[in-house]
Design a protein around this motif. Structure first.
Motif, PDB file in Angstrom:
ATOM      1  N   HIS A 172      19.813   8.024   7.894  1.00 35.73           N
ATOM      2  CA  HIS A 172      20.005   8.804   6.677  1.00 35.73           C
ATOM      3  C   HIS A 172      19.903  10.303   6.968  1.00 35.73           C
ATOM      4  O   HIS A 172      18.896  10.769   7.502  1.00 35.73           O
ATOM      5  N   LYS A 173      20.938  11.038   6.593  1.00 31.83           N
ATOM      6  CA  LYS A 173      20.950  12.484   6.831  1.00 31.83           C
ATOM      7  C   LYS A 173      19.917  13.210   5.975  1.00 31.83           C
ATOM      8  O   LYS A 173      19.524  14.317   6.305  1.00 31.83           O
ATOM      9  N   ASP A 174      19.491  12.598   4.884  1.00 31.85           N
ATOM     10  CA  ASP A 174      18.538  13.264   3.987  1.00 31.85           C
ATOM     11  C   ASP A 174      17.083  12.847   4.237  1.00 31.85           C
ATOM     12  O   ASP A 174      16.219  13.071   3.398  1.00 31.85           O
ATOM     13  N   THR A 175      16.786  12.274   5.410  1.00 33.55           N
ATOM     14  CA  THR A 175      15.424  11.866   5.734  1.00 33.55           C
ATOM     15  C   THR A 175      14.555  13.089   6.011  1.00 33.55           C
ATOM     16  O   THR A 175      14.989  14.036   6.654  1.00 33.55           O
ATOM     17  N   PHE A 176      13.335  13.044   5.492  1.00 33.98           N
ATOM     18  CA  PHE A 176      12.373  14.128   5.709  1.00 33.98           C
ATOM     19  C   PHE A 176      10.968  13.535   5.783  1.00 33.98           C
ATOM     20  O   PHE A 176      10.754  12.383   5.420  1.00 33.98           O
ATOM     21  N   ASN A 177      10.039  14.316   6.285  1.00 30.53           N
ATOM     22  CA  ASN A 177       8.645  13.891   6.355  1.00 30.53           C
ATOM     23  C   ASN A 177       7.992  14.118   5.001  1.00 30.53           C
ATOM     24  O   ASN A 177       8.095  15.203   4.432  1.00 30.53           O
ATOM     25  N   HIS A 178       7.303  13.091   4.509  1.00 29.37           N
ATOM     26  CA  HIS A 178       6.650  13.176   3.199  1.00 29.37           C
ATOM     27  C   HIS A 178       5.414  12.287   3.236  1.00 29.37           C
ATOM     28  O   HIS A 178       5.530  11.064   3.387  1.00 29.37           O
ATOM     29  N   ASN A 179       4.244  12.890   3.143  1.00 28.70           N
ATOM     30  CA  ASN A 179       2.977  12.145   3.152  1.00 28.70           C
ATOM     31  C   ASN A 179       2.896  11.156   4.315  1.00 28.70           C
ATOM     32  O   ASN A 179       2.614   9.966   4.123  1.00 28.70           O
ATOM     33  N   GLU A 180       3.187  11.642   5.494  1.00 30.49           N
ATOM     34  CA  GLU A 180       3.116  10.859   6.729  1.00 30.49           C
ATOM     35  C   GLU A 180       4.104   9.685   6.765  1.00 30.49           C
ATOM     36  O   GLU A 180       3.902   8.715   7.484  1.00 30.49           O
ATOM     37  N   GLN A 181       5.150   9.768   5.985  1.00 32.09           N
ATOM     38  CA  GLN A 181       6.226   8.766   5.987  1.00 32.09           C
ATOM     39  C   GLN A 181       7.547   9.481   6.257  1.00 32.09           C
ATOM     40  O   GLN A 181       7.711  10.649   5.935  1.00 32.09           O
ATOM     41  N   ARG A 182       8.509   8.766   6.825  1.00 31.47           N
ATOM     42  CA  ARG A 182       9.887   9.245   6.954  1.00 31.47           C
ATOM     43  C   ARG A 182      10.629   8.685   5.746  1.00 31.47           C
ATOM     44  O   ARG A 182      10.841   7.483   5.631  1.00 31.47           O
ATOM     45  N   VAL A 183      10.978   9.566   4.812  1.00 32.41           N
ATOM     46  CA  VAL A 183      11.518   9.180   3.512  1.00 32.41           C
ATOM     47  C   VAL A 183      12.924   9.758   3.359  1.00 32.41           C
ATOM     48  O   VAL A 183      13.201  10.859   3.820  1.00 32.41           O
ATOM     49  N   HIS A 184      13.793   9.016   2.697  1.00 31.32           N
ATOM     50  CA  HIS A 184      15.114   9.535   2.337  1.00 31.32           C
ATOM     51  C   HIS A 184      15.331   9.312   0.849  1.00 31.32           C
ATOM     52  O   HIS A 184      14.825   8.360   0.254  1.00 31.32           O
ATOM     53  N   LEU A 185      16.065  10.230   0.242  1.00 31.28           N
ATOM     54  CA  LEU A 185      16.301  10.156  -1.196  1.00 31.28           C
ATOM     55  C   LEU A 185      17.366   9.119  -1.554  1.00 31.28           C
ATOM     56  O   LEU A 185      17.252   8.433  -2.554  1.00 31.28           O
ATOM     57  N   THR A 186      18.396   9.040  -0.728  1.00 29.20           N
ATOM     58  CA  THR A 186      19.529   8.172  -1.028  1.00 29.20           C
ATOM     59  C   THR A 186      19.312   6.787  -0.453  1.00 29.20           C
ATOM     60  O   THR A 186      19.094   6.626   0.739  1.00 29.20           O
ATOM     61  N   VAL A 187      19.367   5.794  -1.318  1.00 30.34           N
ATOM     62  CA  VAL A 187      19.340   4.390  -0.892  1.00 30.34           C
ATOM     63  C   VAL A 187      20.783   3.912  -0.961  1.00 30.34           C
ATOM     64  O   VAL A 187      21.419   3.974  -2.005  1.00 30.34           O
ATOM     65  N   THR A 188      21.299   3.470   0.171  1.00 29.08           N
ATOM     66  CA  THR A 188      22.712   3.116   0.258  1.00 29.08           C
ATOM     67  C   THR A 188      22.929   1.614   0.090  1.00 29.08           C
ATOM     68  O   THR A 188      21.991   0.824   0.230  1.00 29.08           O
ATOM     69  N   PRO A 189      24.166   1.211  -0.167  1.00 27.18           N
ATOM     70  CA  PRO A 189      24.460  -0.220  -0.221  1.00 27.18           C
ATOM     71  C   PRO A 189      24.057  -0.954   1.062  1.00 27.18           C
ATOM     72  O   PRO A 189      23.642  -2.110   1.013  1.00 27.18           O
ATOM     73  N   LYS A 190      24.129  -0.287   2.205  1.00 26.99           N
ATOM     74  CA  LYS A 190      23.689  -0.920   3.458  1.00 26.99           C
ATOM     75  C   LYS A 190      22.190  -1.237   3.394  1.00 26.99           C
ATOM     76  O   LYS A 190      21.754  -2.279   3.872  1.00 26.99           O
ATOM     77  N   ASP A 191      21.396  -0.348   2.808  1.00 23.67           N
ATOM     78  CA  ASP A 191      19.970  -0.621   2.630  1.00 23.67           C
ATOM     79  C   ASP A 191      19.784  -1.821   1.701  1.00 23.67           C
ATOM     80  O   ASP A 191      19.001  -2.724   1.989  1.00 23.67           O
ATOM     81  N   CYS A 192      20.499  -1.828   0.605  1.00 22.64           N
ATOM     82  CA  CYS A 192      20.380  -2.911  -0.372  1.00 22.64           C
ATOM     83  C   CYS A 192      20.806  -4.250   0.215  1.00 22.64           C
ATOM     84  O   CYS A 192      20.337  -5.309  -0.211  1.00 22.64           O
ATOM     85  N   SER A 193      21.714  -4.196   1.204  1.00 22.75           N
ATOM     86  CA  SER A 193      22.265  -5.431   1.761  1.00 22.75           C
ATOM     87  C   SER A 193      21.231  -6.270   2.503  1.00 22.75           C
ATOM     88  O   SER A 193      21.492  -7.440   2.797  1.00 22.75           O
ATOM     89  N   VAL A 194      20.066  -5.714   2.783  1.00 17.94           N
ATOM     90  CA  VAL A 194      19.010  -6.516   3.418  1.00 17.94           C
ATOM     91  C   VAL A 194      18.676  -7.719   2.531  1.00 17.94           C
ATOM     92  O   VAL A 194      18.502  -8.826   3.023  1.00 17.94           O
ATOM     93  N   CYS A 195      18.618  -7.508   1.238  1.00 14.20           N
ATOM     94  CA  CYS A 195      18.335  -8.598   0.295  1.00 14.20           C
ATOM     95  C   CYS A 195      19.578  -9.048  -0.475  1.00 14.20           C
ATOM     96  O   CYS A 195      19.599 -10.159  -1.013  1.00 14.20           O
ATOM     97  N   PRO A 200       0.820  -1.215   0.000  1.00 14.59           N
ATOM     98  CA  PRO A 200       0.000   0.000   0.000  1.00 14.59           C
ATOM     99  C   PRO A 200       0.856   1.268   0.000  1.00 14.59           C
ATOM    100  O   PRO A 200       0.502   2.252  -0.663  1.00 14.59           O
ATOM    101  N   ALA A 201       1.986   1.260   0.701  1.00 16.46           N
ATOM    102  CA  ALA A 201       2.843   2.449   0.760  1.00 16.46           C
ATOM    103  C   ALA A 201       3.446   2.759  -0.609  1.00 16.46           C
ATOM    104  O   ALA A 201       3.478   3.914  -1.038  1.00 16.46           O
ATOM    105  N   THR A 202       3.916   1.728  -1.315  1.00 16.69           N
ATOM    106  CA  THR A 202       4.467   1.958  -2.650  1.00 16.69           C
ATOM    107  C   THR A 202       3.371   2.380  -3.621  1.00 16.69           C
ATOM    108  O   THR A 202       3.584   3.248  -4.467  1.00 16.69           O
ATOM    109  N   GLN A 203       2.193   1.805  -3.506  1.00 18.95           N
ATOM    110  CA  GLN A 203       1.089   2.219  -4.377  1.00 18.95           C
ATOM    111  C   GLN A 203       0.785   3.700  -4.191  1.00 18.95           C
ATOM    112  O   GLN A 203       0.544   4.413  -5.164  1.00 18.95           O
TER     113      GLN A 203
END
Length: 147
Positions: free
Chosen positions: A101-124, A31-34
């Motif tokens: 993430h230093k670039d996190t901001f509030n956006h449509n009731e979500q905490r969003v960051h623009l930069t996706v790092t290799p550490k984020d990708c490493s989950v999968c 639902p969040a991605t939609q």
């Protein structure tokens, strides 16, 4: 440092997302991605179109881990439940670990960051993240700044 992160993320994304069209039906969306896509289809249509052509849009991680080794693009043995059944969309990556993430901001009731790092990708993709970290180009900005 931001330049190296952006370059690194771009390299990882190009490597992981260049899947080609014949991957089957699109995976179900969270639902969040939609919610992201409903707005960004008009504000950033090229980015949405690129994502829709990606492997991330076409198969949920739960299905990806079941692929034979030579077809598998996920190196994690276990995917977190909250990520497993949906396509890897905007929200799955751009809301992950917002506190670091230093670039996190509030956006449509979500905490969003623009930069996706290799550490984020490493989950999968833990193996790929380790390989990327050993790559000289992943440290290019620091190397240039140090010279």
């Amino acid at each position: 440092m931001k330049s190296s992160i952006v370059f690194g993320v771009a390299w990882v994304l190009v490597s992981l997302l260049c899947a080609g069209p014949a991957l089957g039906e699109d995976a179900p969306l969270s639902p969040a991605t939609q919610e992201c896509l409903d707005c960004h289809i008009t504000s950033t249509p090229a980015m949405v179109a690129d994502w829709k052509r990606s492997r991330h849009a076409r198969i949920a991680p739960a299905g990806a881990v079941k692929k034979p080794d030579l077809e598998r693009r996920v190196s994690a043995e276990k995917i977190p439940d909250k990520l497993a059944e949906f396509a890897v969309g905007c929200a799955e990556c751009h809301t992950m670990n917002p506190e670091v993430h230093k670039d996190t901001f509030n956006h449509n009731e979500q905490r969003v960051h623009l930069t996706v790092t290799p550490k984020d990708c490493s989950v999968c993709h833990p193996t790929e993240a380790i390989q990327f970290d050993k790559n000289l180009m992943s440290h290019a900005w620091g190397n240039l700044a140090g010279n």
